[in-house]
Structures are given as C-alpha cells and as structure tokens.
Design a protein around this motif. Structure first.
Motif, mmCIF file in Angstrom:
data_model
loop_
_atom_site.group_PDB
_atom_site.id
_atom_site.type_symbol
_atom_site.label_atom_id
_atom_site.label_comp_id
_atom_site.label_asym_id
_atom_site.label_seq_id
_atom_site.Cartn_x
_atom_site.Cartn_y
_atom_site.Cartn_z
ATOM 1 N N UNK A 128 18.875 77.956 -160.491
ATOM 2 C CA UNK A 128 20.199 78.569 -160.614
ATOM 3 C C UNK A 128 20.269 79.909 -159.911
ATOM 4 N N UNK A 129 19.201 80.699 -159.971
ATOM 5 C CA UNK A 129 19.247 82.055 -159.436
ATOM 6 C C UNK A 129 18.526 82.223 -158.110
ATOM 7 N N UNK A 130 18.047 81.127 -157.543
ATOM 8 C CA UNK A 130 17.258 81.223 -156.315
ATOM 9 C C UNK A 130 18.064 81.825 -155.165
ATOM 10 N N UNK A 131 19.244 81.286 -154.900
ATOM 11 C CA UNK A 131 20.054 81.768 -153.783
ATOM 12 C C UNK A 131 20.470 83.221 -154.012
ATOM 13 N N UNK A 132 20.860 83.532 -155.260
ATOM 14 C CA UNK A 132 21.285 84.889 -155.587
ATOM 15 C C UNK A 132 20.160 85.897 -155.345
ATOM 16 N N UNK A 133 18.951 85.554 -155.732
ATOM 17 C CA UNK A 133 17.816 86.450 -155.508
ATOM 18 C C UNK A 133 17.684 86.758 -154.018
ATOM 19 N N UNK A 134 17.823 85.722 -153.189
ATOM 20 C CA UNK A 134 17.727 85.926 -151.747
ATOM 21 C C UNK A 134 18.803 86.864 -151.222
ATOM 22 N N UNK A 135 20.041 86.695 -151.684
ATOM 23 C CA UNK A 135 21.151 87.547 -151.226
ATOM 24 C C UNK A 135 20.946 89.000 -151.629
ATOM 25 N N UNK A 136 20.587 89.212 -152.897
ATOM 26 C CA UNK A 136 20.410 90.579 -153.374
ATOM 27 C C UNK A 136 19.202 91.227 -152.705
ATOM 28 N N UNK A 137 18.152 90.442 -152.515
ATOM 29 C CA UNK A 137 16.951 90.973 -151.877
ATOM 30 C C UNK A 137 17.262 91.457 -150.459
ATOM 31 N N UNK A 138 18.017 90.666 -149.697
ATOM 32 C CA UNK A 138 18.420 91.095 -148.347
ATOM 33 C C UNK A 138 19.157 92.424 -148.413
ATOM 34 N N UNK A 139 20.129 92.503 -149.337
ATOM 35 C CA UNK A 139 20.975 93.684 -149.446
ATOM 36 C C UNK A 139 20.185 94.913 -149.865
ATOM 37 N N UNK A 140 19.273 94.755 -150.814
ATOM 38 C CA UNK A 140 18.496 95.894 -151.325
ATOM 39 C C UNK A 140 17.462 96.376 -150.302
ATOM 40 N N UNK A 141 16.668 95.457 -149.776
ATOM 41 C CA UNK A 141 15.582 95.846 -148.886
ATOM 42 C C UNK A 141 16.136 96.437 -147.587
ATOM 43 N N UNK A 142 17.294 95.962 -147.126
ATOM 44 C CA UNK A 142 17.902 96.506 -145.912
ATOM 45 C C UNK A 142 18.205 97.995 -146.056
ATOM 46 N N UNK A 143 18.429 98.443 -147.296
ATOM 47 C CA UNK A 143 18.691 99.858 -147.561
ATOM 48 C C UNK A 143 17.452 100.576 -148.104
ATOM 49 N N UNK A 144 16.308 99.893 -148.069
ATOM 50 C CA UNK A 144 15.075 100.515 -148.545
ATOM 51 C C UNK A 144 15.002 100.635 -150.053
ATOM 52 N N UNK A 145 15.804 99.851 -150.769
ATOM 53 C CA UNK A 145 15.851 99.927 -152.230
ATOM 54 C C UNK A 145 15.091 98.755 -152.846
ATOM 55 N N UNK A 146 14.401 98.967 -153.963
ATOM 56 C CA UNK A 146 13.636 97.887 -154.596
ATOM 57 C C UNK A 146 14.526 96.965 -155.434
ATOM 58 N N UNK A 147 14.007 95.797 -155.741
ATOM 59 C CA UNK A 147 14.651 94.861 -156.665
ATOM 60 C C UNK A 147 13.609 94.388 -157.661
ATOM 61 N N UNK A 148 13.905 94.548 -158.949
ATOM 62 C CA UNK A 148 12.979 94.118 -159.999
ATOM 63 C C UNK A 148 13.522 92.885 -160.705
ATOM 64 N N UNK A 149 12.685 91.871 -160.809
ATOM 65 C CA UNK A 149 13.000 90.676 -161.586
ATOM 66 C C UNK A 149 12.309 90.828 -162.937
ATOM 67 N N UNK A 150 13.111 90.774 -164.004
ATOM 68 C CA UNK A 150 12.587 91.000 -165.349
ATOM 69 C C UNK A 150 12.549 89.671 -166.095
ATOM 70 N N UNK A 151 11.367 89.252 -166.500
ATOM 71 C CA UNK A 151 11.224 88.007 -167.238
ATOM 72 C C UNK A 151 10.561 88.233 -168.573
ATOM 73 N N UNK A 152 10.301 87.161 -169.278
ATOM 74 C CA UNK A 152 9.625 87.248 -170.565
ATOM 75 C C UNK A 152 8.122 87.362 -170.322
ATOM 76 N N UNK A 153 7.623 88.571 -170.434
ATOM 77 C CA UNK A 153 6.187 88.773 -170.287
ATOM 78 C C UNK A 153 5.736 89.186 -168.913
ATOM 79 N N UNK A 154 6.642 89.237 -167.922
ATOM 80 C CA UNK A 154 6.236 89.664 -166.589
ATOM 81 C C UNK A 154 7.418 90.293 -165.858
#
Length: 354
Positions: free
Chosen positions: A257-283
């Motif tokens: 469900x979130x695979x495509x969204x992760x790719x879009x946000x990652x492009x947008x964040x990294x292009x500006x030198x900003x990090x993206x954190x994925x928060x899961x249960x235990x990791x």
C-alpha cells in the motif's frame, strides 16, 4: 459548602462562536455519562451551527479537548490538549438536524486522542482506512487538519486553545499532502472548497490543472514536509554471514500500500537534502542524503545513505505488488514488498493490495 466548578473554558468557546454567529442557538449534543465514569463518549459535548455562506453547511465545534472547567493539568500555557476541533459539512436546504455520523466521527477523534495521547495540529493528516461516513460511497477516506479560517486562538484562564478544522479528503489527496504539505495543498484547493467545507459527494481535486501545477511547483521549491512515515508492515532483517557460503544480505520489508508513496516522498526529501524516517513496530529506518550509498544498523535503528542515483533506482522499483529486488548502487541490501490487507472496523478484509 463548596464553590461551583468554573465553566470558563466552555464559556470562552461559546463567546467565540457567538461573535461569529450572533444570537443563533446551536444544536447541542451533550454527553449523559462522563467518559471518566465509564461513558462511551469522551467529549463533553458538540455544537452545530447552521451557516449559509459560502455554501449552506453545518459548522461543528467540540467541547472537551481543552479544559472546560477548572484547571487540572500542570501546563499553564495550554488548556488541556490545547485545541478544539471544528468541522464544516455541506447541508441540504431541508436539513434541520446535523447527521449523526458527523457527531460520531468527532467523538471517534476524541477516543483516538484520549487513548493515544496524540494531538491534532494544523498540517496533520489521518488515514481513515475507509469512508469517513461509514456505509457511504464517498471518495473521502482520510482527514486533514487546518486552522479554522474564522476562529483565532483563544486565551482562557486555563491556557490557550486553537480551533483546528477537520477536512475530509481522498486517498490521492492525502498522498499529495504527504509528497508536499497539507497547508499548501488545501490552499491550492481553496477556490474549489471555500472555508474548507467537507462535501461527501465531491470528486478528487488532484486532477484539476491548477491544483496539480501548484503541487508540482511546491514540491520543486520546498520538497516534502513529511519527515516521518508510520509504516505498519515495516520490518528489518540484519545481514548474516555463513561459513563457506555467500553472505545473506540485509532485508528491508514494507507493505504494497505504501510502496509508491515512499518512493515519491523519498525523491522529494532527498532532492532537498532532507532525511525521511520510516517508523515501524520495533524498528526505525532513516534514509539520509549522502554521496556514497550505504547502510548502518544499530539495534532498532537503521540508517540508509542514498544519493540521487540510488533514490531513482529504488523509486523505480517501488510498486504496489509483491516482489523482491536489489538496486545496483546499494549492495548487500534486499528490498521486499509484501501484500497489504485493508480491514474494516470489524476486522474483515475489504481490500487487498499486492
């Protein structure tokens, strides 16, 4: 003999709305049994005002996220959680009572906040995982939160209170908010949704040229404001060494469900030198910009360094289907996309992605 409890917080909300709507007597729905005493509804009450402009609608306001009576918390600056929710919903000419589902939705927001401790702020969004009006065929399956355009911050004896308006949105609109930001997207839609009135029957705004262009410009200029994504199906398996055999690569797993969204946000964040954190249960997995792609694992925190080439390779493979893949620029790491099952409130699977 004891003094009567103060109603200063409640009175401040009433005053703000009387300044807006004059002598109009709202429809008010109180709670018979307080939540603290086992009652089903966490909010003390909800009022609904009939409004004619810019389109006929109900204007709801909650009573209960802030401190309505005496001061109880140790925070002198904010009253309770520091906000009350408002909600504007289209109204037909012959409608004399606000729909019960809207009242239930606001009470559900109360349950969410009271049980989780997570508060709503302007700029937030929330996936409802289904129609915001249960049983309807509306496209609105998520909620966003914005400053109420007609109500300024209140100063009360118990602290400040912000009026945060809840706005119904589609799933695609939520993705655009995540890829850019909530405030920017809603302002781009304001010409089609004045006062941010929720209309269950509307279509998505994402394909309107002026909205799509505003989003694209915003992403290019600002990147994504989404620094954290909460991922239910996030998992990490460390790399392993085997005697006399090829080492087993580390594996990062998330849902289709979130695979495509992760790719879009990652492009947008990294292009500006900003990090993206994925928060899961235990990791937690944090992607950060760097010249040389690599990954570092330490207990429950994984840091993945990516450059533009790695992001492009990764985003090209992030599709809503079950699959396993590697990318050439990030060796020793495997990516796995697993099927996502979406359930209703009864736990029944209503949709499968992947």
């Amino acid at each position: 003999m004891t003094d009567e409890a103060s109603t200063a917080g409640w009175d401040a909300i009433d005053t703000a709305f009387s300044e807006l709507y004059g002598e109009q007597e709202p429809k008010h729905y109180g709670t018979a049994i307080p939540y603290a005493l086992g009652g089903p509804d966490p909010l003390d009450g909800i009022s609904a005002y009939k409004v004619e402009h810019p389109t006929p609608h109900w204007h709801f306001v909650t009573y209960g996220f802030s401190e309505l009576y005496d001061k109880e918390t140790n925070d002198p600056a904010h009253s309770g959680y520091g906000f009350e929710l408002t909600f504007r919903l289209t109204r037909t000419e012959d409608e004399t009572e606000p729909p019960a589902w809207a009242l239930n939705l606001l009470q559900n927001m109360g349950r969410y906040v009271f049980n989780s401790g997570n508060v709503f702020r302007a700029g937030d969004y929330l996936d409802a995982n289904g129609p915001i009006c249960l049983g309807s065929d509306t496209l609105l399956t998520a909620l966003s939160f914005m400053e109420d355009p007609d109500l300024e911050q209140l100063s009360t004896p118990n602290g400040t209170v912000d009026f945060i308006q809840m706005v119904g949105i589609t799933g695609r609109e939520m993705e655009m908010m995540q890829t850019w930001n909530t405030r920017g997207f809603l302002r781009a839609c304001e010409a089609f949704m004045p006062k941010y009135v929720t209309d269950l029957m509307r279509n998505s705004y994402v394909d309107i040229p002026s909205v799509a262009q505003a989003v694209q410009r915003g992403i290019e200029l600002e990147g994504s404001s989404t620094a954290f994504l909460f991922i239910q199906q996030l998992a990490w398996t460390p790399s392993r060494k085997r005697m006399l055999q090829k080492n087993v690569p580390a594996e990062l797993q998330f849902g289709a469900k979130q695979a495509v969204l992760i790719g879009k946000i990652l492009r947008s964040r990294i292009a500006k030198g900003a990090p993206l954190s994925l928060i899961g249960s235990g990791v937690n997995v944090t992607f950060e910009a760097g010249e040389t792609p690599s990954f570092h694992e330490e207990e429950n925190q994984v840091t993945v360094t990516v450059n533009a080439e790695a992001v492009n390779e990764l985003a090209a493979n992030l599709k809503p289907s079950e699959m396993t893949f590697e990318i050439p620029s990030l060796r020793g790491m495997l990516f796995r996309i697993v099927r996502t099952e979406i359930t209703d409130q009864e736990g029944q699977v209503v949709e499968t992605i992947g």
